[in-house]
Write a protein that holds these residues in place. Sequence first.
Motif, short mmCIF file in Angstrom:
data_model
loop_
_atom_site.label_atom_id
_atom_site.label_comp_id
_atom_site.label_asym_id
_atom_site.label_seq_id
_atom_site.Cartn_x
_atom_site.Cartn_y
_atom_site.Cartn_z
N THR A 244 -59.71 41.48 51.86
CA THR A 244 -60.54 40.78 53.14
C THR A 244 -61.62 41.29 53.33
O THR A 244 -62.15 39.94 53.46
N ILE A 245 -62.30 42.25 52.44
CA ILE A 245 -63.91 42.39 52.01
C ILE A 245 -64.31 41.42 51.80
O ILE A 245 -65.64 41.29 51.97
N LEU A 246 -63.95 40.91 50.67
CA LEU A 246 -64.55 39.92 49.26
C LEU A 246 -64.43 38.71 50.51
O LEU A 246 -65.39 38.24 49.76
N GLN A 247 -63.45 38.50 50.48
CA GLN A 247 -63.31 37.31 51.99
C GLN A 247 -64.56 36.68 52.74
O GLN A 247 -64.85 35.33 53.00
N THR A 248 -64.87 37.59 53.12
CA THR A 248 -65.35 37.57 54.56
C THR A 248 -67.27 37.63 54.10
O THR A 248 -67.58 36.91 54.69
N LEU A 249 -66.71 38.08 52.54
CA LEU A 249 -68.62 38.27 52.16
C LEU A 249 -68.85 37.10 51.36
O LEU A 249 -69.94 36.59 51.32
N THR A 250 -67.46 36.62 51.21
CA THR A 250 -67.89 34.73 50.79
C THR A 250 -68.26 34.22 51.81
O THR A 250 -69.10 33.07 51.55
N ALA A 251 -67.75 34.39 52.93
CA ALA A 251 -67.66 32.94 53.59
C ALA A 251 -68.74 33.75 54.80
O ALA A 251 -69.91 32.05 54.97
N LEU A 252 -69.27 34.30 54.55
CA LEU A 252 -71.33 34.98 54.88
C LEU A 252 -71.96 34.51 54.02
O LEU A 252 -73.46 33.57 54.42
N GLN A 253 -71.93 34.22 53.28
CA GLN A 253 -72.79 33.46 51.58
C GLN A 253 -72.83 32.38 51.52
O GLN A 253 -74.06 31.91 51.64
N HIS A 254 -71.23 31.38 51.97
CA HIS A 254 -71.30 29.66 51.99
C HIS A 254 -72.43 29.87 53.65
O HIS A 254 -72.60 28.74 54.11
N LYS A 255 -72.13 30.55 54.87
CA LYS A 255 -72.78 30.31 55.39
C LYS A 255 -74.48 30.42 55.87
O LYS A 255 -75.40 29.93 56.57
N GLY A 256 -74.53 31.50 55.05
CA GLY A 256 -76.49 31.40 54.79
C GLY A 256 -76.65 32.71 54.99
O GLY A 256 -77.90 32.51 54.79
N TRP A 257 -75.66 33.56 54.86
CA TRP A 257 -76.11 34.57 55.70
C TRP A 257 -76.47 35.97 55.11
O TRP A 257 -77.32 36.49 54.66
N VAL A 258 -75.33 35.61 53.40
CA VAL A 258 -75.23 36.67 52.51
C VAL A 258 -75.75 36.57 50.77
O VAL A 258 -74.95 35.36 50.58
N THR A 259 -76.51 37.45 50.93
CA THR A 259 -76.58 36.50 48.94
C THR A 259 -76.34 37.41 48.15
O THR A 259 -76.07 38.61 48.47
N THR A 260 -75.90 37.74 46.64
CA THR A 260 -75.33 38.27 45.83
C THR A 260 -76.88 39.14 45.23
O THR A 260 -76.81 37.81 44.21
N VAL A 261 -77.27 40.02 44.45
CA VAL A 261 -77.81 40.46 43.03
C VAL A 261 -77.84 41.15 42.35
O VAL A 261 -76.49 41.84 42.81
N ALA A 262 -77.12 40.06 40.58
CA ALA A 262 -77.04 40.59 39.54
C ALA A 262 -77.68 42.43 39.33
O ALA A 262 -78.72 42.70 39.84
N ARG A 263 -76.44 42.85 38.57
CA ARG A 263 -77.00 44.43 38.34
C ARG A 263 -76.91 44.32 36.86
O ARG A 263 -77.00 43.32 36.36
N SER A 264 -76.72 45.43 35.86
CA SER A 264 -76.59 45.51 34.63
C SER A 264 -75.46 45.33 34.44
O SER A 264 -74.86 45.16 35.16
N ALA A 265 -74.97 44.29 32.85
CA ALA A 265 -73.95 43.82 32.79
C ALA A 265 -72.87 45.38 32.87
O ALA A 265 -73.17 46.08 32.44
N GLY A 266 -71.59 44.46 32.85
CA GLY A 266 -70.62 45.41 33.81
C GLY A 266 -70.31 45.70 34.51
O GLY A 266 -69.72 46.73 34.86
N GLU A 267 -71.50 45.94 35.60
CA GLU A 267 -71.76 46.60 36.92
C GLU A 267 -71.84 45.87 37.73
O GLU A 267 -71.78 44.65 38.31
N GLU A 268 -71.36 46.13 38.91
CA GLU A 268 -70.35 45.56 40.39
C GLU A 268 -71.70 44.78 41.04
O GLU A 268 -73.16 45.19 41.16
N PRO A 269 -72.70 43.57 41.56
CA PRO A 269 -73.18 42.64 41.70
C PRO A 269 -73.09 43.18 43.18
O PRO A 269 -72.27 43.96 43.39
N VAL A 270 -74.39 43.68 43.57
CA VAL A 270 -74.66 44.17 45.19
C VAL A 270 -74.99 42.78 45.99
O VAL A 270 -75.25 41.57 46.06
#
Length: 338
Positions: A244-270
């Motif tokens: 549910t959290i991931l779906q909500t974050l994805t929806a906020l990305q589509h609305k232009g409110w949230v973005t992700t920043v890549a980290r080192s290989a194998g680590e979760e993005p922020v």
Amino acid sequence: MQETIAPAFDAKAFRAALGTFATGVTVITAVGRNGEPIGLTANSFNSVSLEPPLVLWSLAKKAFSLQDFVAAKHWAVHVLSAEQEGISNQFARGGQDKFAGVASVPSEHGVPLLQRCAARFECKTTFQYEGGDHIIFVGEVQQFEKNALAPLVFHAGKYALAACKDAALQLSQPADTEPPSFRADMLGYMFGRARRNFLDSMRGHLEKYGLNDYEWRLLTIMLTKKNLTSAMFGQFNQDAALDTILQTLTALQHKGWVTTVARSAGEEPVYCLTDKGVFDSVSLLAIAKSHEEQLLGKMDDMDGVLLKHLLHKFIQKTEGGSPNLWSDEFILKEGIDS
């Protein structure tokens, strides 16, 4: 005949027992024998008579300023407001300029009058009595004023908050023999209803921004904490599944409110707020603060202060393993900038 020895009087216990009587807090001011203003904190103030208007307070015989107050023909009693705890502390200490930084104006007799008190009484000395290790001062009130401010309260050796008890809101207590049942005064129900009332006042604004309650909840977390992983969101939202959290974050990305920043290989993005996300979140936060003031304005000022105080106390006492949104526990050490 064997002599019976009475147990020693426990002065400390006696003082503690007296402390169960809640009182207001006052500052008494006058002009000393050298013409300088004097003042002290006292909670021994009390009314004596309405006709004539008489009040009293007492001062220990060992007090440094005793002789100045004994010689004073006029003095003033200031019933401090809840916001004047600092003034109470300042006048309770010795060996310093007690009036430093404290706004006051002289009365017609030169007595310093403090400002923004719950009440103030300007008095003329009428009687002085010895009362054990204290001198009792009785004065006739010549002028007084009352302000719509909650009083500072002292109880059991500590400052306290006072709120008027509303007779229309008596909470019934179940009898010991009453079987367990769902009740309107259950804590969980009241918290849920209070949260609903607050969100109802915000929902129209959220809809204008195209947000639902849960999306707004995640945005407030992101506005407080930067650079969070989905696992960290899960810790802050243990009442929701990670999907549910991931779906909500994805929806906020589509609305232009949230973005992700890549980290080192194998680590979760922020996840980070975009510029639009920051601007709109701050705008909604200002609206939420305005609605909070409107809702608290439906109660007395001190009721609002007391509500926040008790909620803060409840959270502290029941926190358990829940993460604190305002702690540094969940800040990524990498310090990624969005």
